[in-house]
Motif scaffolding. Sequence first.
Motif, PDB file in Angstrom:
ATOM      1  N   MET A   1       0.841  -1.183   0.000  1.00 45.40           N
ATOM      2  CA  MET A   1       0.000   0.000   0.000  1.00 45.40           C
ATOM      3  C   MET A   1       0.886   1.246   0.000  1.00 45.40           C
ATOM      4  SD  MET A   1      -2.938   0.850   2.693  1.00 45.40           S
ATOM      5  CE  MET A   1      -3.300   2.499   3.112  1.00 45.40           C
ATOM      6  N   TRP A   2       0.585   2.151  -0.863  1.00 43.50           N
ATOM      7  CA  TRP A   2       1.337   3.399  -0.992  1.00 43.50           C
ATOM      8  C   TRP A   2       0.881   4.365   0.092  1.00 43.50           C
ATOM      9  CZ3 TRP A   2       0.509   8.585  -1.800  1.00 43.50           C
ATOM     10  CH2 TRP A   2       1.573   9.324  -2.294  1.00 43.50           C
ATOM     11  N   ARG A   3       1.843   5.041   0.720  1.00 42.81           N
ATOM     12  CA  ARG A   3       1.509   6.042   1.729  1.00 42.81           C
ATOM     13  C   ARG A   3       2.638   7.055   1.824  1.00 42.81           C
ATOM     14  NH1 ARG A   3       4.442   5.412   6.314  1.00 42.81           N
ATOM     15  NH2 ARG A   3       5.528   3.451   6.537  1.00 42.81           N
ATOM     16  N   LEU A   4       2.308   8.216   2.373  1.00 45.94           N
ATOM     17  CA  LEU A   4       3.332   9.216   2.623  1.00 45.94           C
ATOM     18  C   LEU A   4       4.130   8.809   3.858  1.00 45.94           C
ATOM     19  CD1 LEU A   4       1.374  12.547   2.060  1.00 45.94           C
ATOM     20  CD2 LEU A   4       2.995  11.437   0.509  1.00 45.94           C
TER      21      LEU A   4
ATOM     22  N   MET B   1      -4.377  12.587  -3.404  1.00 45.99           N
ATOM     23  CA  MET B   1      -5.589  12.457  -2.584  1.00 45.99           C
ATOM     24  C   MET B   1      -6.242  11.090  -2.785  1.00 45.99           C
ATOM     25  SD  MET B   1      -7.567  16.113  -2.467  1.00 45.99           S
ATOM     26  CE  MET B   1      -7.127  16.915  -4.000  1.00 45.99           C
ATOM     27  N   LEU B   2      -6.300  10.627  -4.028  1.00 49.07           N
ATOM     28  CA  LEU B   2      -6.916   9.333  -4.313  1.00 49.07           C
ATOM     29  C   LEU B   2      -6.073   8.184  -3.758  1.00 49.07           C
ATOM     30  CD1 LEU B   2      -8.147  10.042  -7.946  1.00 49.07           C
ATOM     31  CD2 LEU B   2      -9.570   9.760  -5.896  1.00 49.07           C
ATOM     32  N   LEU B   3      -4.756   8.302  -3.845  1.00 48.29           N
ATOM     33  CA  LEU B   3      -3.883   7.270  -3.290  1.00 48.29           C
ATOM     34  C   LEU B   3      -3.986   7.215  -1.769  1.00 48.29           C
ATOM     35  CD1 LEU B   3      -0.770   7.823  -5.553  1.00 48.29           C
ATOM     36  CD2 LEU B   3      -2.068   5.685  -5.358  1.00 48.29           C
ATOM     37  N   LEU B   4      -4.106   8.372  -1.142  1.00 51.35           N
ATOM     38  CA  LEU B   4      -4.194   8.420   0.315  1.00 51.35           C
ATOM     39  C   LEU B   4      -5.553   7.977   0.845  1.00 51.35           C
ATOM     40  CD1 LEU B   4      -2.327  11.760   1.109  1.00 51.35           C
ATOM     41  CD2 LEU B   4      -1.506   9.414   1.423  1.00 51.35           C
ATOM     42  N   ALA B   5      -6.536   7.874  -0.027  1.00 56.40           N
ATOM     43  CA  ALA B   5      -7.870   7.460   0.395  1.00 56.40           C
ATOM     44  C   ALA B   5      -7.885   6.008   0.890  1.00 56.40           C
ATOM     45  CB  ALA B   5      -8.867   7.649  -0.742  1.00 56.40           C
ATOM     46  N   GLY B   6      -6.790   5.298   0.670  1.00 49.19           N
ATOM     47  CA  GLY B   6      -6.664   3.973   1.251  1.00 49.19           C
ATOM     48  C   GLY B   6      -6.934   2.802   0.337  1.00 49.19           C
TER      49      GLY B   6
ATOM     50  N   LEU C   1       9.517  10.910  -0.163  1.00 52.44           N
ATOM     51  CA  LEU C   1       8.333  11.447   0.503  1.00 52.44           C
ATOM     52  C   LEU C   1       7.250  10.397   0.719  1.00 52.44           C
ATOM     53  CD1 LEU C   1       8.111  14.807  -1.441  1.00 52.44           C
ATOM     54  CD2 LEU C   1       8.809  14.480   0.939  1.00 52.44           C
ATOM     55  N   ALA C   2       7.352   9.273   0.030  1.00 50.83           N
ATOM     56  CA  ALA C   2       6.352   8.223   0.126  1.00 50.83           C
ATOM     57  C   ALA C   2       7.045   6.874   0.155  1.00 50.83           C
ATOM     58  CB  ALA C   2       5.395   8.303  -1.064  1.00 50.83           C
ATOM     59  N   THR C   3       6.267   5.864   0.519  1.00 47.82           N
ATOM     60  CA  THR C   3       6.801   4.511   0.592  1.00 47.82           C
ATOM     61  C   THR C   3       5.688   3.505   0.352  1.00 47.82           C
ATOM     62  OG1 THR C   3       8.040   2.957   1.974  1.00 47.82           O
ATOM     63  CG2 THR C   3       6.461   4.375   3.094  1.00 47.82           C
ATOM     64  N   THR C   4       6.077   2.294   0.046  1.00 52.38           N
ATOM     65  CA  THR C   4       5.115   1.200  -0.054  1.00 52.38           C
ATOM     66  C   THR C   4       5.334   0.217   1.089  1.00 52.38           C
ATOM     67  OG1 THR C   4       6.590  -0.005  -1.545  1.00 52.38           O
ATOM     68  CG2 THR C   4       4.859   1.348  -2.563  1.00 52.38           C
ATOM     69  N   ASP C   5       6.268   0.526   1.984  1.00 52.09           N
ATOM     70  CA  ASP C   5       6.542  -0.329   3.143  1.00 52.09           C
ATOM     71  C   ASP C   5       5.375  -0.275   4.113  1.00 52.09           C
ATOM     72  OD1 ASP C   5       9.043  -0.799   2.082  1.00 52.09           O
ATOM     73  OD2 ASP C   5      10.014   0.756   3.280  1.00 52.09           O
ATOM     74  N   PRO C   6       5.178  -1.362   4.857  1.00 48.81           N
ATOM     75  CA  PRO C   6       4.124  -1.324   5.876  1.00 48.81           C
ATOM     76  C   PRO C   6       4.449  -0.266   6.928  1.00 48.81           C
ATOM     77  CG  PRO C   6       5.227  -3.470   5.847  1.00 48.81           C
ATOM     78  CD  PRO C   6       5.865  -2.616   4.806  1.00 48.81           C
ATOM     79  N   MET C   7       3.406   0.265   7.533  1.00 48.49           N
ATOM     80  CA  MET C   7       3.592   1.317   8.531  1.00 48.49           C
ATOM     81  C   MET C   7       4.307   0.751   9.752  1.00 48.49           C
ATOM     82  SD  MET C   7       0.799   3.862  10.191  1.00 48.49           S
ATOM     83  CE  MET C   7       0.734   4.976   8.798  1.00 48.49           C
ATOM     84  N   SER C   8       5.348   1.450  10.178  1.00 47.46           N
ATOM     85  CA  SER C   8       6.044   1.032  11.390  1.00 47.46           C
ATOM     86  C   SER C   8       5.425   1.730  12.588  1.00 47.46           C
ATOM     87  CB  SER C   8       7.532   1.375  11.289  1.00 47.46           C
ATOM     88  OG  SER C   8       7.695   2.771  11.217  1.00 47.46           O
ATOM     89  N   ARG C   9       5.489   1.077  13.699  1.00 51.88           N
ATOM     90  CA  ARG C   9       4.952   1.677  14.919  1.00 51.88           C
ATOM     91  C   ARG C   9       6.103   2.236  15.732  1.00 51.88           C
ATOM     92  NH1 ARG C   9      -0.254  -0.656  17.043  1.00 51.88           N
ATOM     93  NH2 ARG C   9      -1.136  -1.676  15.249  1.00 51.88           N
ATOM     94  N   ARG C  10       5.933   3.434  16.186  1.00 50.85           N
ATOM     95  CA  ARG C  10       6.914   4.036  17.065  1.00 50.85           C
ATOM     96  C   ARG C  10       6.413   3.890  18.491  1.00 50.85           C
ATOM     97  NH1 ARG C  10       8.948   9.743  14.530  1.00 50.85           N
ATOM     98  NH2 ARG C  10       9.946   8.868  12.722  1.00 50.85           N
TER      99      ARG C  10
ATOM    100  N   GLU D   1      -5.127   0.637  -8.476  1.00 51.76           N
ATOM    101  CA  GLU D   1      -6.131   0.397  -9.515  1.00 51.76           C
ATOM    102  C   GLU D   1      -7.420   1.160  -9.208  1.00 51.76           C
ATOM    103  OE1 GLU D   1      -4.398  -2.201  -8.051  1.00 51.76           O
ATOM    104  OE2 GLU D   1      -3.011  -2.321  -9.729  1.00 51.76           O
ATOM    105  N   GLU D   2      -7.835   1.151  -7.940  1.00 52.71           N
ATOM    106  CA  GLU D   2      -9.029   1.900  -7.555  1.00 52.71           C
ATOM    107  C   GLU D   2      -8.810   3.399  -7.743  1.00 52.71           C
ATOM    108  OE1 GLU D   2     -10.813  -1.085  -4.131  1.00 52.71           O
ATOM    109  OE2 GLU D   2      -9.396   0.471  -3.560  1.00 52.71           O
ATOM    110  N   ALA D   3      -7.616   3.872  -7.361  1.00 52.69           N
ATOM    111  CA  ALA D   3      -7.297   5.286  -7.541  1.00 52.69           C
ATOM    112  C   ALA D   3      -7.308   5.642  -9.020  1.00 52.69           C
ATOM    113  CB  ALA D   3      -5.941   5.607  -6.921  1.00 52.69           C
TER     114      ALA D   3
END
Length: 96
Positions: free
Chosen positions: A1-4, A39-44, A81-90, A48-50
């Motif tokens: 999943m793409w995210r900032l 905005m469409l990518l960040l919608a989750g 500025l963005a990554t496809t890595d899973p979100m890390s928890r701090r 393909e949906e974006a």
Amino acid sequence: MWRLRESAHPVLTDEGGALLDERTGRWTHLTPTASAAVMLLLAGGTEEEAAGQYATRYGIGFEQAASDIRAVAAALTAQGLATTDPMSRRWWGWWR
């Protein structure tokens, strides 16, 4: 999943936008269509949906929309500025 990345802060509108990289203090300015793609990518959803929503919004073919979405995602990922890595928890707080 793409995210900032956590250090990237978006200011996005239909008229364009910008991303602030707090690590460097630099702004990356976005065109209106790039801002919409982010905005469409960040919608989750998926890319393909974006792309489907982007194609509908701008009245273009799915393949062109998918290419545009991938180009924006790749450019922001290449800039760090963005990554496809899973979100890390701090973990903040005191260790005992």
